[in-house]
Scaffold this motif. Structure first.
Motif, PDB file in Angstrom:
ATOM      1  N   LEU A 226       0.959  -1.266  -0.055  1.00 34.81           N
ATOM      2  CA  LEU A 226      -0.056  -0.023  -0.273  1.00 34.81           C
ATOM      3  C   LEU A 226       0.977   1.470   0.239  1.00 34.81           C
ATOM      4  CD1 LEU A 226      -3.121   0.975   0.566  1.00 34.81           C
ATOM      5  CD2 LEU A 226      -2.300   1.084   2.613  1.00 34.81           C
ATOM      6  N   VAL A 227       0.737   2.442  -0.333  1.00 34.49           N
ATOM      7  CA  VAL A 227       1.110   3.461  -0.698  1.00 34.49           C
ATOM      8  C   VAL A 227       1.220   4.176   0.532  1.00 34.49           C
ATOM      9  CG1 VAL A 227       1.437   3.339  -3.301  1.00 34.49           C
ATOM     10  CG2 VAL A 227      -1.165   4.344  -1.795  1.00 34.49           C
ATOM     11  N   LEU A 228       2.621   3.871   0.734  1.00 35.25           N
ATOM     12  CA  LEU A 228       2.565   4.854   2.836  1.00 35.25           C
ATOM     13  C   LEU A 228       3.459   5.900   3.238  1.00 35.25           C
ATOM     14  CD1 LEU A 228       1.815   4.692   5.511  1.00 35.25           C
ATOM     15  CD2 LEU A 228       3.853   3.126   5.699  1.00 35.25           C
ATOM     16  N   LEU A 229       3.063   7.445   3.211  1.00 33.26           N
ATOM     17  CA  LEU A 229       3.483   8.857   3.639  1.00 33.26           C
ATOM     18  C   LEU A 229       3.680   8.652   5.087  1.00 33.26           C
ATOM     19  CD1 LEU A 229       5.281  11.020   2.928  1.00 33.26           C
ATOM     20  CD2 LEU A 229       3.311  12.572   2.650  1.00 33.26           C
ATOM     21  N   VAL A 230       5.069   8.296   6.048  1.00 34.16           N
ATOM     22  CA  VAL A 230       5.070   9.467   6.750  1.00 34.16           C
ATOM     23  C   VAL A 230       5.609   9.893   7.529  1.00 34.16           C
ATOM     24  CG1 VAL A 230       6.333   8.107   8.974  1.00 34.16           C
ATOM     25  CG2 VAL A 230       5.435   6.385   7.612  1.00 34.16           C
ATOM     26  N   LEU A 231       5.238  11.628   7.772  1.00 37.65           N
ATOM     27  CA  LEU A 231       4.879  12.360   7.773  1.00 37.65           C
ATOM     28  C   LEU A 231       5.893  12.491   9.524  1.00 37.65           C
ATOM     29  CD1 LEU A 231       2.403  14.255   6.517  1.00 37.65           C
ATOM     30  CD2 LEU A 231       4.951  13.704   5.744  1.00 37.65           C
ATOM     31  N   THR A 232       6.906  12.687  10.516  1.00 37.49           N
ATOM     32  CA  THR A 232       7.390  11.952  11.175  1.00 37.49           C
ATOM     33  C   THR A 232       8.161  14.332  11.872  1.00 37.49           C
ATOM     34  OG1 THR A 232       8.037  10.263  11.315  1.00 37.49           O
ATOM     35  CG2 THR A 232       9.652  12.033  12.795  1.00 37.49           C
ATOM     36  N   ALA A 233       7.318  14.259  13.414  1.00 40.66           N
ATOM     37  CA  ALA A 233       7.782  15.666  13.644  1.00 40.66           C
ATOM     38  C   ALA A 233       9.207  16.478  14.021  1.00 40.66           C
ATOM     39  CB  ALA A 233       7.013  15.796  14.647  1.00 40.66           C
ATOM     40  N   GLY A 234       9.984  16.825  13.739  1.00 38.70           N
ATOM     41  CA  GLY A 234      11.364  17.074  13.513  1.00 38.70           C
ATOM     42  C   GLY A 234      12.050  17.564  14.437  1.00 38.70           C
ATOM     43  N   ASN A 235      10.722  18.128  15.385  1.00 40.94           N
ATOM     44  CA  ASN A 235      11.651  18.499  16.416  1.00 40.94           C
ATOM     45  C   ASN A 235      11.014  17.473  17.742  1.00 40.94           C
ATOM     46  OD1 ASN A 235      11.242  21.357  15.548  1.00 40.94           O
ATOM     47  ND2 ASN A 235       9.670  21.850  16.786  1.00 40.94           N
ATOM     48  N   LEU A 236      10.627  16.317  17.596  1.00 38.47           N
ATOM     49  CA  LEU A 236      10.788  15.657  18.644  1.00 38.47           C
ATOM     50  C   LEU A 236      11.841  14.243  18.371  1.00 38.47           C
ATOM     51  CD1 LEU A 236       6.985  14.272  19.262  1.00 38.47           C
ATOM     52  CD2 LEU A 236       8.285  16.481  20.187  1.00 38.47           C
TER      53      LEU A 236
END
Length: 311
Positions: A226-236
């Motif tokens: 499945l096409v998946l995009l993971v956005l991660t909070a840089g500050n954390l």
């Protein structure tokens, strides 16, 4: 009652298994983006991005039972039940699949549960600083006091809300911290978050979430290709930033850095759930990426969704 009269729901109320759920749908076209908010959150958490995304596609946000403007339920709801409710809500609203599901924080678990039950209806998933099913267990050695404090809050939150102390003390006010949300949205968010139903719903969700403290809790399930995009909070996950913030707030620097490394490892594991995935670490962003970096969020999600519209 006065608050709810002053701030009516922006969307439609639709009955799902006898419970009225609030659905806020705007835009048109393909694909259909479905937004699943985090723990205790509602449709307003997507305010900075929903209208912008709706310029090129249909975008649906909704409130889980007891949150936002939706009616409450008595018992805790497991991720599989959240997914079934959402599927029924979309169907009853005449919104046809396939869907691109966007899950923030705890919502990331719910959208993955949706995929596992309705894979044929799911065209893609975006995880926005998503929770990992085993996160409580991973974090516990470094955050044991936080979890003990959480247990106390679970015990007292709902009775305090019923006698008005939550409202009186401003515990649930949306403007207690600096926020990029406009004042009118913060006022509406405060109004719905001060409902006793909201306290009850949060208690229910945390009760289910805390089961992740059990070592027997299974890891996240595979998403195949499945096409998946993971956005991660840089500050954390930025160790230098985490160390500076820990020093500024008087927290244990090494413990906070250990938690950041766990966060990064969990995000990496989520990326590998699919053989067709991409990770973006969003710089200068806290947990609410869609608020802290709204333009970057819209750009990343729009780019992700564009090729899916052609399928």
């Amino acid at each position: 009652m006065a608050d709810l009269a002053a701030f009516p729901p922006p969307g439609r109320m639709i009955s799902v298994n006898g419970v009225k759920l609030h659905l806020y749908r705007i835009g048109s076209g393909s694909p259909t983006l479905v937004l699943e908010a985090g723990l205790g959150e509602n449709v307003l958490s997507w305010h900075p991005v929903q209208a912008k995304l709706a310029q090129t596609m249909r975008v649906c946000a909704y409130d889980r039972p007891g949150l936002g403007w939706s009616d409450p339920v008595d018992t805790a709801i497991h991720p599989e039940d959240v997914a079934k409710n959402l599927h029924t809500l979309l169907n009853d609203a005449g919104i046809t699949p396939p869907f691109v599901l966007v899950g923030h924080s705890r919502g990331g678990i719910y959208v993955r549960a949706f995929y596992h039950q309705f894979p044929e209806d799911t065209q893609g998933i975006v995880l926005v600083d998503s929770t990992h099913e085993q996160s409580p267990m991973h974090q516990y050695p470094y955050a044991s006091w936080d979890y003990r404090k959480q247990a106390i809050q679970i015990a007292v939150a709902e009775p305090l809300s019923r006698i008005g102390l939550v409202r009186l003390l401003g515990i649930a006010d949306a403007d207690r911290k600096p926020s990029p949300l406009p004042a009118a949205i913060l006022a509406a968010k405060t109004a719905v978050q001060n409902r006793t139903d909201t306290a009850h719903a949060v208690v229910n969700e945390i009760a289910v979430m805390r089961r992740g403290l059990d070592p027997a809790t299974p890891p996240p399930g595979s998403l195949g290709n499945l096409v998946l995009l993971v956005l991660t909070a840089g500050n954390l996950v930025d160790l230098d930033y985490v160390a500076r913030e820990a020093e500024r707030s008087g927290k244990d620097v090494e413990a906070e850095k250990a938690l950041a490394k766990i966060q990064q490892a969990e995000q990496d594991e989520l990326v590998h759930l699919s053989s067709h995935s991409r990770l973006i670490i969003v710089s200068n962003s806290g947990h609410f990426i869609m608020q802290d970096q709204a333009d970057e969020f819209v750009g990343a999600v729009s780019e992700f969704a564009k090729p899916l519209a052609q399928k």
